[in-house]
Design a protein around this motif. Structure first.
Motif, PDB file in Angstrom:
ATOM      1  N   LEU A  81     -19.003 -11.184 -40.172  1.00 32.47           N
ATOM      2  CA  LEU A  81     -19.357 -10.112 -41.115  1.00 32.47           C
ATOM      3  C   LEU A  81     -20.497  -9.249 -40.607  1.00 32.47           C
ATOM      4  O   LEU A  81     -20.748  -8.182 -41.164  1.00 32.47           O
ATOM      5  CB  LEU A  81     -19.739 -10.724 -42.469  1.00 32.47           C
ATOM      6  N   THR A  82     -21.198  -9.710 -39.527  1.00 30.73           N
ATOM      7  CA  THR A  82     -22.299  -8.899 -38.998  1.00 30.73           C
ATOM      8  C   THR A  82     -21.797  -7.838 -38.015  1.00 30.73           C
ATOM      9  O   THR A  82     -22.578  -6.999 -37.574  1.00 30.73           O
ATOM     10  CB  THR A  82     -23.316  -9.805 -38.276  1.00 30.73           C
ATOM     11  N   SER A  83     -20.534  -7.866 -37.682  1.00 33.72           N
ATOM     12  CA  SER A  83     -19.979  -6.887 -36.742  1.00 33.72           C
ATOM     13  C   SER A  83     -19.654  -5.599 -37.471  1.00 33.72           C
ATOM     14  O   SER A  83     -19.127  -5.608 -38.578  1.00 33.72           O
ATOM     15  CB  SER A  83     -18.700  -7.450 -36.091  1.00 33.72           C
ATOM     16  N   PRO A 106     -21.138  -3.902 -44.671  1.00 32.03           N
ATOM     17  CA  PRO A 106     -21.766  -3.004 -45.673  1.00 32.03           C
ATOM     18  C   PRO A 106     -22.429  -1.801 -45.014  1.00 32.03           C
ATOM     19  O   PRO A 106     -23.651  -1.781 -44.794  1.00 32.03           O
ATOM     20  CB  PRO A 106     -22.786  -3.917 -46.365  1.00 32.03           C
ATOM     21  N   PHE A 107     -21.653  -0.789 -44.706  1.00 26.77           N
ATOM     22  CA  PHE A 107     -22.206   0.388 -44.037  1.00 26.77           C
ATOM     23  C   PHE A 107     -23.228   1.109 -44.913  1.00 26.77           C
ATOM     24  O   PHE A 107     -24.239   1.615 -44.422  1.00 26.77           O
ATOM     25  CB  PHE A 107     -21.071   1.359 -43.664  1.00 26.77           C
ATOM     26  N   SER A 108     -22.954   1.191 -46.220  1.00 31.79           N
ATOM     27  CA  SER A 108     -23.873   1.921 -47.106  1.00 31.79           C
ATOM     28  C   SER A 108     -25.236   1.254 -47.177  1.00 31.79           C
ATOM     29  O   SER A 108     -26.283   1.912 -47.156  1.00 31.79           O
ATOM     30  CB  SER A 108     -23.259   2.035 -48.511  1.00 31.79           C
ATOM     31  N   VAL A 109     -25.232  -0.102 -47.246  1.00 33.51           N
ATOM     32  CA  VAL A 109     -26.509  -0.834 -47.291  1.00 33.51           C
ATOM     33  C   VAL A 109     -27.265  -0.632 -45.994  1.00 33.51           C
ATOM     34  O   VAL A 109     -28.484  -0.411 -45.980  1.00 33.51           O
ATOM     35  CB  VAL A 109     -26.255  -2.332 -47.555  1.00 33.51           C
ATOM     36  N   LEU A 110     -26.536  -0.694 -44.872  1.00 35.51           N
ATOM     37  CA  LEU A 110     -27.183  -0.507 -43.573  1.00 35.51           C
ATOM     38  C   LEU A 110     -27.782   0.890 -43.477  1.00 35.51           C
ATOM     39  O   LEU A 110     -28.903   1.058 -42.989  1.00 35.51           O
ATOM     40  CB  LEU A 110     -26.156  -0.710 -42.454  1.00 35.51           C
ATOM     41  N   ALA A 111     -27.041   1.893 -43.946  1.00 31.43           N
ATOM     42  CA  ALA A 111     -27.533   3.261 -43.883  1.00 31.43           C
ATOM     43  C   ALA A 111     -28.763   3.457 -44.751  1.00 31.43           C
ATOM     44  O   ALA A 111     -29.728   4.122 -44.363  1.00 31.43           O
ATOM     45  CB  ALA A 111     -26.430   4.231 -44.288  1.00 31.43           C
ATOM     46  N   GLU A 112     -28.756   2.871 -45.976  1.00 32.36           N
ATOM     47  CA  GLU A 112     -29.881   3.055 -46.900  1.00 32.36           C
ATOM     48  C   GLU A 112     -31.121   2.320 -46.438  1.00 32.36           C
ATOM     49  O   GLU A 112     -32.240   2.818 -46.574  1.00 32.36           O
ATOM     50  CB  GLU A 112     -29.477   2.597 -48.303  1.00 32.36           C
ATOM     51  N   GLU A 113     -30.960   1.116 -45.884  1.00 30.69           N
ATOM     52  CA  GLU A 113     -32.124   0.297 -45.559  1.00 30.69           C
ATOM     53  C   GLU A 113     -32.682   0.584 -44.175  1.00 30.69           C
ATOM     54  O   GLU A 113     -33.879   0.394 -43.954  1.00 30.69           O
ATOM     55  CB  GLU A 113     -31.747  -1.188 -45.655  1.00 30.69           C
ATOM     56  N   GLN A 134      -7.227   2.509 -27.398  1.00 33.15           N
ATOM     57  CA  GLN A 134      -8.208   2.783 -28.440  1.00 33.15           C
ATOM     58  C   GLN A 134      -7.935   2.035 -29.747  1.00 33.15           C
ATOM     59  O   GLN A 134      -8.729   2.136 -30.686  1.00 33.15           O
ATOM     60  CB  GLN A 134      -8.233   4.296 -28.736  1.00 33.15           C
ATOM     61  N   LEU A 135      -6.823   1.282 -29.817  1.00 29.16           N
ATOM     62  CA  LEU A 135      -6.465   0.629 -31.073  1.00 29.16           C
ATOM     63  C   LEU A 135      -7.552  -0.325 -31.554  1.00 29.16           C
ATOM     64  O   LEU A 135      -7.927  -0.325 -32.732  1.00 29.16           O
ATOM     65  CB  LEU A 135      -5.134  -0.116 -30.918  1.00 29.16           C
ATOM     66  N   LYS A 136      -8.061  -1.162 -30.666  1.00 36.20           N
ATOM     67  CA  LYS A 136      -9.066  -2.149 -31.074  1.00 36.20           C
ATOM     68  C   LYS A 136     -10.350  -1.473 -31.528  1.00 36.20           C
ATOM     69  O   LYS A 136     -10.951  -1.882 -32.530  1.00 36.20           O
ATOM     70  CB  LYS A 136      -9.354  -3.101 -29.931  1.00 36.20           C
ATOM     71  N   LEU A 137     -10.782  -0.425 -30.813  1.00 36.51           N
ATOM     72  CA  LEU A 137     -12.058   0.193 -31.149  1.00 36.51           C
ATOM     73  C   LEU A 137     -11.976   1.025 -32.425  1.00 36.51           C
ATOM     74  O   LEU A 137     -12.986   1.201 -33.117  1.00 36.51           O
ATOM     75  CB  LEU A 137     -12.517   1.085 -29.984  1.00 36.51           C
ATOM     76  N   HIS A 138     -10.806   1.562 -32.746  1.00 40.29           N
ATOM     77  CA  HIS A 138     -10.679   2.413 -33.925  1.00 40.29           C
ATOM     78  C   HIS A 138     -10.189   1.647 -35.156  1.00 40.29           C
ATOM     79  O   HIS A 138     -10.022   2.246 -36.215  1.00 40.29           O
ATOM     80  CB  HIS A 138      -9.711   3.578 -33.644  1.00 40.29           C
ATOM     81  N   GLY A 139      -9.967   0.367 -35.014  1.00 38.64           N
ATOM     82  CA  GLY A 139      -9.491  -0.405 -36.156  1.00 38.64           C
ATOM     83  C   GLY A 139     -10.578  -1.324 -36.701  1.00 38.64           C
ATOM     84  O   GLY A 139     -11.767  -1.160 -36.414  1.00 38.64           O
ATOM     85  N   TYR A 140     -10.175  -2.267 -37.531  1.00 44.20           N
ATOM     86  CA  TYR A 140     -11.091  -3.239 -38.134  1.00 44.20           C
ATOM     87  C   TYR A 140     -10.556  -4.638 -37.848  1.00 44.20           C
ATOM     88  O   TYR A 140      -9.349  -4.874 -37.778  1.00 44.20           O
ATOM     89  CB  TYR A 140     -11.205  -3.032 -39.655  1.00 44.20           C
TER      90      TYR A 140
END
Length: 278
Positions: free
Chosen positions: A81-83, A90-97, A69-75
């Motif tokens: 940058l689109t991953s 930018p999770f916040s931008v994705l969530a808002e838009e 699970q290391l790869k899936l739970h890490g960064y």
């Protein structure tokens, strides 16, 4: 909740009550389990117990689970940058838009924090069970593939044994065919020998007849020789003794008791008179 209500009431009266903050302390699993049993909650899971939820959980399984699970739970870095696994996504931008609308925001805002927390627990629990289902399914499929692989190997092994048995049967058939041919040849030889035996037995019978006939011929030839010798002796006697008559001489008679008798009437063992002196 009681502490919040009391604080609110004191605030309305203009009195500020400072509650001493409790120090966080760790609670051992044994104590937590004991407290759960005392309160009637018997499903408190003792994570320190190597046998969890009725199943043996080894340390190697835990390490392998964490490693997978290391790869899936890490960064990851900044390569893409689109991953959503990028550390700068930018999770916040994705969530808002893209993932929020006014209706949804109003719906979420219409409930309190406790309800939202409980909803998150429900979603997390459901995701946990879905993940566990997928994990068990993957394990079952892997086990089925392993069993199928074992079955294929066993089937191939049985096929090899069957092929070997068929080859052995073919060799035995050839050997049996050769033995049958030998038996047929021996039967032919036996038939020939039996035929030769019959011919030899017939020939033996013929030879026995010929032998008997030869013996008879021999006896007759001896008698003829006797007659020829007798006639020769008679003529010599007539030549030597012309005054004597030899007409009474008979080659098949002998002198017995002063008379001429047939040879078969004389008892030779009794001492007949047909000896040389007679």
């Amino acid at each position: 909740m009681e502490l919040s209500a009391s604080t609110g009431q004191n605030a309305e009266k203009g009195v500020v009550v400072n509650q001493p903050s409790e120090k966080k302390r760790s609670i051992s699993m044994k104590r937590r389990k004991a407290e759960g049993e005392a309160s009637g909650k018997s499903r408190v899971i003792d994570l320190m117990n190597p046998k969890c939820c009725g199943k043996d959980v080894s340390l190697e399984e835990v390490k392998m689970f964490t490693k997978n699970q290391l790869k899936l739970h890490g960064y990851v870095g900044e390569e893409d940058l689109t991953s959503v696994w990028s550390e700068h996504f930018p999770f916040s931008v994705l969530a808002e838009e893209h993932f929020q609308s006014k209706t949804d925001i109003d719906l979420i805002g219409s409930v309190d924090d406790l309800t939202r927390a409980q909803f998150m627990q429900v979603c997390a629990a459901r995701l946990l069970y879905v993940g566990r289902f997928k994990e068990l399914k993957a394990r079952r499929e892997a086990e089925q593939k392993r069993e199928e692989s074992v079955k294929v190997e066993k089937s191939m092994e049985r096929g090899k044994k069957l092929q070997l048995a068929m080859e052995q049967i073919t060799e035995k058939d050839k050997e049996l065919w050769g033995l049958k041919n030998e038996i047929a040849d021996l039967k032919g030889k036996v038939h020939t020998l039996e035929k030769n035996k019959a011919e030899l037995e017939t020939r033996i019978v013929e030879l026995c007849g010929q032998k008997k006939a030869a013996e008879v011929s021999k006896e007759e030839h001896g008698y003829d020789m006797l007659l020829a010798g007798f006639e020769r002796a008679k003529k010599q006697a007539e030549f030597l003794f012309p005054d004597v008559s030899f007409d009474k001489l008979d080659p098949i008679k002998v002198v017995h008791n002063g008379t001429l008798v047939d040879d078969d009437e004389v008892d030779v063992e009794g001492g007949g008179d047909h000896g040389p002196d007679s």
